[in-house]
Design an enzyme around this catalytic site. Sequence first.
Site, short mmCIF file in Angstrom:
data_model
loop_
_atom_site.label_atom_id
_atom_site.label_comp_id
_atom_site.label_asym_id
_atom_site.label_seq_id
_atom_site.Cartn_x
_atom_site.Cartn_y
_atom_site.Cartn_z
N HIS A 179 56.59 14.22 55.64
CA HIS A 179 55.50 13.28 55.34
C HIS A 179 55.47 12.13 56.34
O HIS A 179 54.47 11.41 56.42
CB HIS A 179 55.63 12.75 53.90
CG HIS A 179 56.72 11.75 53.68
ND1 HIS A 179 57.98 12.10 53.19
CD2 HIS A 179 56.77 10.41 53.88
CE1 HIS A 179 58.71 11.02 53.11
NE2 HIS A 179 58.01 9.99 53.50
N SER A 189 62.24 6.78 54.91
CA SER A 189 61.86 8.20 54.90
C SER A 189 62.35 8.90 56.16
O SER A 189 62.23 8.37 57.26
CB SER A 189 60.34 8.32 54.81
OG SER A 189 59.88 7.93 53.55
N ASP A 247 59.81 19.00 52.06
CA ASP A 247 59.54 17.79 52.86
C ASP A 247 60.55 17.67 53.99
O ASP A 247 61.50 16.90 53.94
CB ASP A 247 59.60 16.55 51.95
CG ASP A 247 59.05 15.32 52.64
OD1 ASP A 247 58.59 15.44 53.78
OD2 ASP A 247 59.09 14.23 52.03
#
Length: 874
Positions: free
Chosen positions: A229, A376, A279
Amino acid sequence: MIRRSSNHSTVAFIMDLKAHMGCGLLLFVVLSFPPQTNSQCARVGCFDCFDWCGTTTTCDVELFKIFCAKTCNACATVSQDCKDLNCQHLCIRDGDSDERRCQCFDGYRLDEDGRTCTDIDECAEDPNLCLNTTEVHCDNTPGSYRCTTCRSFKLGPVTYWNYYRKEECCRQNAKNFFQCGSSLTNGGRVVGGRNALFGSWPWMAHISIAKEICGGTLISDEWVLTAAHCVWKFRNRPGVVRVVLGVLRSTPKSGNLHQQSTTAMRIYIHENYTHTDNDIALIRLRRKAKTGTYVGRVCLPNGEEPEDGEICIATGYGTTEYRGNLATTLQEVSLPIVNSEVCRRSYSNHTNNINPDRYMCAGYEEGVRDTCQGDSGGPLVCQRCKNCDWYIAGVTAFGRRCGSPGYYGIYTRVTAFEPWISQITSIPVINEECKRAVWTRWGAFTPCNAECGGGKRSRIRHCKYGSANIDIGCRGDTEETVDCNTQSCVDAFWSSYDIGSCSRSCGGGTRTNRRICINGSPGQKGCEGKASMVENCNERPCPIWGPFGAWSDCTKECGTGTQNSTRVCLNVVVGEEGCRGESKKSRNCNTQICAYWSEYEPWSDCDVTCMQSKERRCVGGKIGNDGCIGDAIINQTCCQAFGQWSQYGECSRTCGGGQRTRTRQCPDPVRCLPDQHGTSTSQSQPCNSGICPGKWTEWSNRGTCSVTCGQGQQEQVRRCEGGEIGGPGCEGNATRVIPCNRTPVWEAWSDYSECSKTCGHGVETRTRVCCGGERSCEGEAQEGRPCNLVTCLPTDQCAQYVNLVDDVTCQGFAKQRYCTSSYQAYMEENCQLTCCRYGDYRNCDLSPQCFLYVRSCHLLWVQINCKTTCQLPC
């Protein structure tokens, strides 16, 4: 520390671009900049934060210097002073002056040479550092120290260290050092996190993409692992993804000489990626990383996964609290691995369902410490169970806010994607089961080697899953020896009974216990009685299963339910001999299908009474049973009337005849009865039938001028758009004739004539013609130039010689001085006449390429540089 990109704030500014665009346009530009995230982009490495930076010409605006640092040449570069200083760690500006000086990372001291950094031995300088702790040793580590019960030591050829921030020891993998998973944490030294020491996490990558900040992990010198992402939106624009390695402080003036900056060459997103699944992504670097102490790669798991409760480390550059400011120094946080089922339940009321096959959880139930906004893609690393090497267990994916009680951080489980990683990167993956070395139980003691006067007996143990005194779990002795039979050997006496084995484990058995007479024989004084005796043993009843009880009620009345029956183990607990097996059994029950309504059949046709019906059936039962409550048939009216007509809409044209339309609605066109308008739902009528005014187009040429030289005529045409010729707006003719070729022009020059003399300064000329117009052409119609400037020799001097090849060829060779060069023999044989006449010919061309410009001798620069070729005097 950061999990997702932080909220944006809008910075609006106006640029007056009149000077750049050549017009009075005032361009308003509104850009959305996250205040912390974009400042990170501008401060780490030398990059442009946006695609459009390469087209800007407004570098005098301070904001552009920040966000377009590379284009505007505003990067914080290493000055020549820093290069001359050759600092080992940092090169910083001394106060407000322009002078530079070297500085060391925390935990190091600058040497007298002013550039070299030496690790501070805190343990030696302060012997009392660890006196007030339960850990008894002070161990110096690069940049710091630790109080530990496992002092760094060598056992044979093997070196041992502490597991990072744990009391347990681990074995240093000498074969793997500086290949993967090695850092100053195992060979030397967020929300609730702490500043990391430089060199502790050399695989940490700082990733910035326009307004986004993410983390990544170096797994080879050209591959970085991150979250999908983070880079999904930019998968087709890899050049905007910027990667910086070796970042400790994310400030432009950190002075760090060890940073390595590059961009992505290609981005690989997992083919099954969705917002909450798979992911994971790979970035191939445009420039390979140079690995060493401060930039290195982490190991892949090779099938190893951390156990529940194991402490692992997450790192990142993000905020230290929810919606807080970004950290200026790399942060690290210790997090325990959470049981997957516990974590799944904590998110059960949210849309982010946790798939334990592809995700893992880490953190604390009370929150406090966690990854946060912007982390992230960053790593969750653990140390191997058999050595100190670090491997990447997880990739930071998502969570609920930062450190919220009851919620844990979610990480992509790397072992689930190792085949995918290996397929793309060609990094080999070898799955190995990791079991920690442990001792077996001690064996039985051997018999005493002396009957009296003191003997010895021993027992041994083995190292399981490892080697004794090599692996951490097997430190110590493999054999234990104790004293035995220490009594005096003077008088005979019985030894203690050796207890025999019972003939049964339960229900009453017997065993024989034996003893020996020491210093004599049975029956002698001191050894009266028997040498053995039999006694009862294990008299408690044997465990046995009782009968299964009655079946429980069925869990369902229909559609297959379950019944259970249990039994009890008598005389002992489950698991002991006699009660092996299951204490519960199950069976299916009520397997018949439950009654339920079928789907309704389609509506019947509308009858003459304007009614229609549809029907359903009760499957597996009768109407009125559970599941079949209600009516089987429903009816409804089916004839309907059209609604009122709407007003007519606007005309399709403003002139020249258009159409306008009105409509009406029927709730169900099939059921509306026809009226005076039939079944039509729309009507049209003409409108604006008046003639539209036209407009002439610009005149354009039809064909070419009637003559190519001199004044002629040119025909032009125009069209009437939106009207008719002669009508309003299009008065006049559609064609006209105008004069052309009114300006006189010269035609091309003719070729030069032959030279008027063969020697002694002749002249050659050329002419051109003026293609007429209303006036004559400017300039001359004829021009000349000198030729054959060589002095003429008496004719009788060379009359005796002839040329065997044509004169032009011989003269060309003579001009190149072949008569007196290595070609002299050829010239004397084939060009005797020319060499006689031009034997003293001197070539004063300034370039050997002059022969290429022989037809351009009318140009001044050719005449200056190529005098001989142009037959001009030297």
